[in-house]
Design an enzyme around this catalytic site. Structure first.
Site, PDB file in Angstrom:
ATOM      1  N   HIS A 394       0.966  -0.850   0.150  1.00 54.56           N
ATOM      2  CA  HIS A 394      -0.170   0.045   0.354  1.00 54.56           C
ATOM      3  C   HIS A 394      -0.089   0.681   1.738  1.00 54.56           C
ATOM      4  O   HIS A 394       0.257   0.017   2.721  1.00 54.56           O
ATOM      5  CB  HIS A 394      -1.494  -0.711   0.205  1.00 54.56           C
ATOM      6  CG  HIS A 394      -1.909  -0.859  -1.226  1.00 54.56           C
ATOM      7  ND1 HIS A 394      -2.825  -0.042  -1.822  1.00 54.56           N
ATOM      8  CD2 HIS A 394      -1.507  -1.730  -2.174  1.00 54.56           C
ATOM      9  CE1 HIS A 394      -2.984  -0.395  -3.086  1.00 54.56           C
ATOM     10  NE2 HIS A 394      -2.198  -1.423  -3.328  1.00 54.56           N
ATOM     11  N   GLN A 415      -7.788   8.753  -0.685  1.00 53.95           N
ATOM     12  CA  GLN A 415      -8.191   8.914   0.722  1.00 53.95           C
ATOM     13  C   GLN A 415      -8.998  10.197   0.910  1.00 53.95           C
ATOM     14  O   GLN A 415      -9.944  10.241   1.698  1.00 53.95           O
ATOM     15  CB  GLN A 415      -6.961   8.880   1.622  1.00 53.95           C
ATOM     16  CG  GLN A 415      -6.243   7.536   1.593  1.00 53.95           C
ATOM     17  CD  GLN A 415      -5.471   7.225   2.858  1.00 53.95           C
ATOM     18  OE1 GLN A 415      -5.682   7.821   3.914  1.00 53.95           O
ATOM     19  NE2 GLN A 415      -4.575   6.240   2.772  1.00 53.95           N
TER      20      GLN A 415
END
Length: 494
Positions: A394, A415
């Protein structure tokens, strides 16, 4: 894509992956159906419930040596503990079936035509051929005449080819006797092959050899979408002839009333359902039994927004309002395609999908929740180094990979959902400082399901979690990885 079915009774089906020639462990039963968010049926006129009354016409199609059978009938009569008489006619059994045709049918016909309530007939084809006056009365009343199979016999042990031949003959004889082919089908005493065989004819608007839902649904049989309208064995007068069952018409009325009240209330809540009621001439046609049915019909008619519908009416409505929607099902994919589609659900960890493909997958895993469970099982049972590898895969939040636009498409979208792609210089510096401190302490990136959060809540979680011990954070990070995975799956699966 073609899968070869290895039919092993009482075991999950095993398919062959055509790309790898390895067995696919697949479970064919569907425990999900419409799922927790079943559609509102949206019945015509805003009806809160659709009542499908079915009259089974079997008199003259039952087991009898006159019909070429090995013995007499033993099913659904008023004779307690009836058993077949091999090689003999059973006078008492025959006379009970004859009562259904001679008296019970006409009593029911008068009642339903008087109340102007339409019926669907489940007509055994050979029985219809032996009862021309009753058949004409059905047609004159505008009742739907569906097929109940060629003969009213048990298909359980029937050879598949023989059953297919009987279905073909039933279509032929039904068309000859009724004047048009059947558009609906219910065998009743069916085999494991019946649903597939009837659907494969591609001639039927609906089939009903299931009892698994309160709403119609679509069943994919090869390239054909078959509508299934489930039937009932509990709101059914057959329980006058089975144990535990009804002994009085009042008991039948109470059960029908309770079922109606429950379904009607659900319809008032925006979840309209269907209520099937099964009837037989020789059972409910008796005076003491029909009184309970009449009480129920009067009760149901006293309510507004009740749709008494033939099954063909329900089928036509469902086809128009809820047409079939096909999608690529995970449980039917070959391994290469499965990994291609779901290998990125756990960040840069396609091995999870590779292993999950070998689990016992089925219709329950063709949804976001179902497939997530399969993938999460692999992740949870992986070794500690493997799970750590998933965490390390990640990216940092608002880190260097994001700045260099080198995130995966999923991470980029996630995001951006919390505006982490539009930070001020000061905010970006704060994220980078926290990232560095977190990794230095725990050895893996800070992971959180961004789509569940805002920029401010992410910063607050960062500040709180950085002080946890690493074991606690490892568990927290793994839980967040699973949450991220299910959100990703919900983007692409039901």
């Amino acid at each position: 894509m073609v899968y070869l079915l290895n039919q092993i009774k009482n075991r999950p089906y095993s398919f062959v992956d055509p790309l790898e020639s390895r067995p696919m462990n697949r479970y064919p039963r569907d425990f999900r159906g419409h799922g927790p968010d079943a559609p509102d049926a949206a019945w015509p006129g805003g009806a809160k419930i659709a009542i499908s009354l079915v009259l089974n016409y079997e008199e003259g199609g039952e087991n009898n040596i006159l019909h070429g059978d090995a013995g007499s009938e033993a099913f659904l009569s008023d004779i307690p503990g009836a058993a077949p008489w091999p090689g003999q006619r059973h006078w008492n059994m025959e006379s009970i079936y004859e009562y259904g045709a001679r008296a019970g049918f006409w009593r029911l016909h008068r009642m339903f035509t008087g109340l102007q309530i339409p019926l669907t007939i489940f007509g055994v084809t050979t029985a219809l051929a032996r009862n021309p006056e009753q058949l004409e009365a059905m047609k004159s009343a505008g009742w739907e005449i569906a097929s109940h199979g060629l003969k009213w016999v048990d298909h359980r042990d029937m050879d598949q080819a023989e059953e297919a031949a009987q279905i073909t003959e039933s279509f032929r004889l039904h068309t000859e006797v009724v004047g048009c082919p059947p558009t609906g089908w219910y065998t009743g005493r069916c085999s494991m092959n019946t649903v597939q065989l009837t659907a494969q004819t591609q001639k039927l608007a609906w089939i009903s050899d299931t009892y698994d839902d309160d709403l119609p649904y679509w069943l994919a049989i090869g390239d054909h979408d078959q509508l299934v309208i489930p039937y009932t064995l509990e709101a059914n007068d057959m329980r006058f002839a089975t144990a535990p069952g009804y002994t009085t018409g009042a008991q039948f009325f109470e059960y029908l009333k309770d079922s109606f009240d429950t379904l009607y209330a659900e319809g008032e809540g925006g979840r309209a359902k269907m209520f099937s009621i099964g009837l037989h001439n020789r059972l409910i046609g008796r005076p003491g039994k029909i009184a309970g049915l009449k009480r129920f019909l009067d009760y149901a008619k006293s309510h507004k927004d009740v749709w008494f519908a033939r099954r063909i009416d329900i089928a036509q409505h469902w086809q128009k309002s809820h047409p079939p929607k096909r999608f690529e099902r995970p449980s039917q994919m070959a391994s290469e395609r499965f990994v291609q589609a779901y290998g990125s659900i756990f960040e840069h960890s396609p091995w999870i999908a590779e292993r999950a493909w070998h689990l016992e997958l089925g219709p329950a895993h063709d949804t976001a929740i179902g497939l997530h469970n399969a993938l999460a099982r692999i992740f949870r049972t992986a070794s500690q180094p493997e799970r750590l590898g998933v965490l390390l895969a990640h990216p940092d939040l608002a880190g260097k990979l994001a700045a260099a636009k080198r995130l995966t498409a999923e991470s980029t979208h996630e995001q951006a959902s919390a505006a982490l792609d539009a930070l001020t210089d000061a905010e970006r510096a704060t994220f980078q400082r926290l990232n560095a401190e977190y990794v230095a302490k725990h050895g893996f990136p800070f992971i959180i399901a961004v789509r569940d959060n805002t920029k401010d809540s992410i910063l607050a979680a960062f500040a709180a979690r950085i002080h946890n011990d690493t074991e606690t954070e490892f568990s927290a990070a793994c839980a967040q990885v699973e949450r991220i995975a299910v959100l990703r799956l919900k983007d692409i699966l039901p």
